[in-house]
Design an enzyme around this catalytic site. Sequence first.
Site, PDB file in Angstrom:
ATOM      1  N   CYS A 243       0.803  -1.258  -0.010  1.00  0.00           N
ATOM      2  CA  CYS A 243      -0.086   0.067   0.170  1.00  0.00           C
ATOM      3  C   CYS A 243       1.045   1.295   0.092  1.00  0.00           C
ATOM      4  O   CYS A 243       0.350   2.264  -0.194  1.00  0.00           O
ATOM      5  CB  CYS A 243      -1.038  -0.203   1.252  1.00  0.00           C
ATOM      6  SG  CYS A 243      -1.943  -1.444   1.178  1.00  0.00           S
TER       7      CYS A 243
ATOM      8  N   HIS B 174      -3.659   7.559   6.426  1.00  0.00           N
ATOM      9  CA  HIS B 174      -3.763   6.188   5.719  1.00  0.00           C
ATOM     10  C   HIS B 174      -5.435   5.778   6.136  1.00  0.00           C
ATOM     11  O   HIS B 174      -5.887   5.292   5.128  1.00  0.00           O
ATOM     12  CB  HIS B 174      -2.762   5.405   6.090  1.00  0.00           C
ATOM     13  CG  HIS B 174      -2.522   4.332   5.222  1.00  0.00           C
ATOM     14  ND1 HIS B 174      -2.636   4.139   4.171  1.00  0.00           N
ATOM     15  CD2 HIS B 174      -2.652   2.872   5.684  1.00  0.00           C
ATOM     16  CE1 HIS B 174      -2.615   2.875   3.466  1.00  0.00           C
ATOM     17  NE2 HIS B 174      -2.538   2.092   4.674  1.00  0.00           N
TER      18      HIS B 174
ATOM     19  N   HIS C 201      -9.881   1.530  -0.380  1.00  0.00           N
ATOM     20  CA  HIS C 201      -8.285   1.321  -0.557  1.00  0.00           C
ATOM     21  C   HIS C 201      -8.013   0.961  -1.691  1.00  0.00           C
ATOM     22  O   HIS C 201      -8.296  -0.266  -1.996  1.00  0.00           O
ATOM     23  CB  HIS C 201      -8.102   0.643   0.854  1.00  0.00           C
ATOM     24  CG  HIS C 201      -6.827   0.441   1.059  1.00  0.00           C
ATOM     25  ND1 HIS C 201      -5.556   1.176   0.420  1.00  0.00           N
ATOM     26  CD2 HIS C 201      -6.040  -0.045   2.154  1.00  0.00           C
ATOM     27  CE1 HIS C 201      -4.386   0.633   0.836  1.00  0.00           C
ATOM     28  NE2 HIS C 201      -4.780   0.080   2.029  1.00  0.00           N
TER      29      HIS C 201
END
Length: 398
Positions: free
Chosen positions: A157, A285, A319
Site C-alpha cells: 500500500c 492512511h 483502499h
Amino acid sequence: MTAYLNALGLICSLGDDRAQVARTLFAGDTSGVRTESGWVPERSLPVAGVRSALPQIPVALSEQSSRNNQLLLAAALQIETEIGQAIAQYGRERIGVILGTSTSGIDEASRGIARYLQDETFPSGYDYRQQELSAPASFLAAWLDLSGPTYVISTACTSSARALLSARRLLDMNLCDAVLCGGVDSLCKLTLNGFSSLEAVSSERCNPFSINRNGINIGEAAVLFLMTREATGEHRIALLGAGASSDAHHISAPEPSGRGARHAMQKALDNAQLRAGDIDYLNLHGTATLHNDSMESLAVNAVFPEGVPCSSTKPMTGHTLGAAGALEAALCWLALSPENRDRQLPPHVWDGQADTSLPALRWVEPGDSLRQDTPRRLMSNSFAFGGNNVSLIIGDGA
C-alpha cells in the site's frame, strides 16, 4: 530538491477525470462505493470500482491488454498534451516512468490459468507478460516510445507513494529531466479474497477511526503525475518533502505504538525543512482496520501535539492498495489546484462515534477550507504490510 507536479491524470470511483473527482471528493460523496457479489464466495462486499467504459489498448500492444493498463491509459490520455510537450522539450530518452502497483494484470492471468487447468489451453487473449509487476511501466513506456528509466515499485500500500519519492530522486541525480510517476491497481478476486481471508474486509462502508470500525473497502484507481524540476502551467504545486521508514514489526500488522509511522512523518518534515505547525492538512492512511487506525492516531498525536486538520478519504475511494499513495497525493493536489476556488478540503466521512481509547484528532468537516495565504503544505500518509511507511508533503512551490 523541490520537484514540481505539473500535470495530473486520474480515474477512480469518484470520477473519470480530475474535475469530476474534485466535485465528488469535496462533497464527501460515497456513492462510488457499492455493494457487489461475485468477488468473494457467498459474500457481498462494498467495492469502489470504476464504472465507465475504459479506452482500448492499441492493437500493436495487445499482448499487454489488461484492466490495469486500461485504467492507466485512461489517466495518461488526460495529460497527453503535457506529455507531448515534455517529449519535445527533453527527448524520449530523458523521460522516466516510475509506477506503483500490487495487482498488475493478475486478474487476467488468474482467469487464463483457470481456463488452462480446465481445458489445457490458454484463452486467446492471455499473455504471461500481463501478470508481470513491471507491466504498467513497460506498457506506458512502449505506448509513448520512451527510453528513460522505467520500472515498477511494489511495496503493497505504499507502492505509488514510493514511486513519487523515487521519481524525485531520478531528477535529483540528473538521470531524467521529467518523470511520469504514480500508480495503478484494479479490482480483482485475488486481493479481495486475500484480504477477506485476513478478516480485514468490511461488509459495510468503511468507517475510519470510529469505535465501530471493522475493516476496509477495496477500490481501484490510476494516477499519473508529470514531475519535473521546473514549474509549468498555471500552478506551482510541488512535492516538497518525503520520508520513508520500515519498522519490520510484522508481515501484516503495524507496529502498535506507531513508531515507524511517526518516523516517516518526521523525516518528511525534516526533508521539506518544515515544522509540524506548518502543515495545513493531513490525509490519513485511515484504512478503518482496528490496528491501523489505532497506531496512526498515536503517531499523528505524537508528531502534531497541537493538532492538524485531517481526514481519511477511503470511505469515498476505497483502499486502492498499490495506487493509494499516489491517489491520496492527487487528492491533496486537487485541494491546492486553482480549480478549487473555494479552497475546500476533503471531509472526514464516518459515523461520528469516536474511539475514546485513542487520542482525539481534528477532523475536517464538510465545508472546511484551506487558508488563503500561501505557502500551503499538505501531508499524505501511506502505510503497508511489513511495516513499510511513507509520508509525502505536497504544497505550493517557490
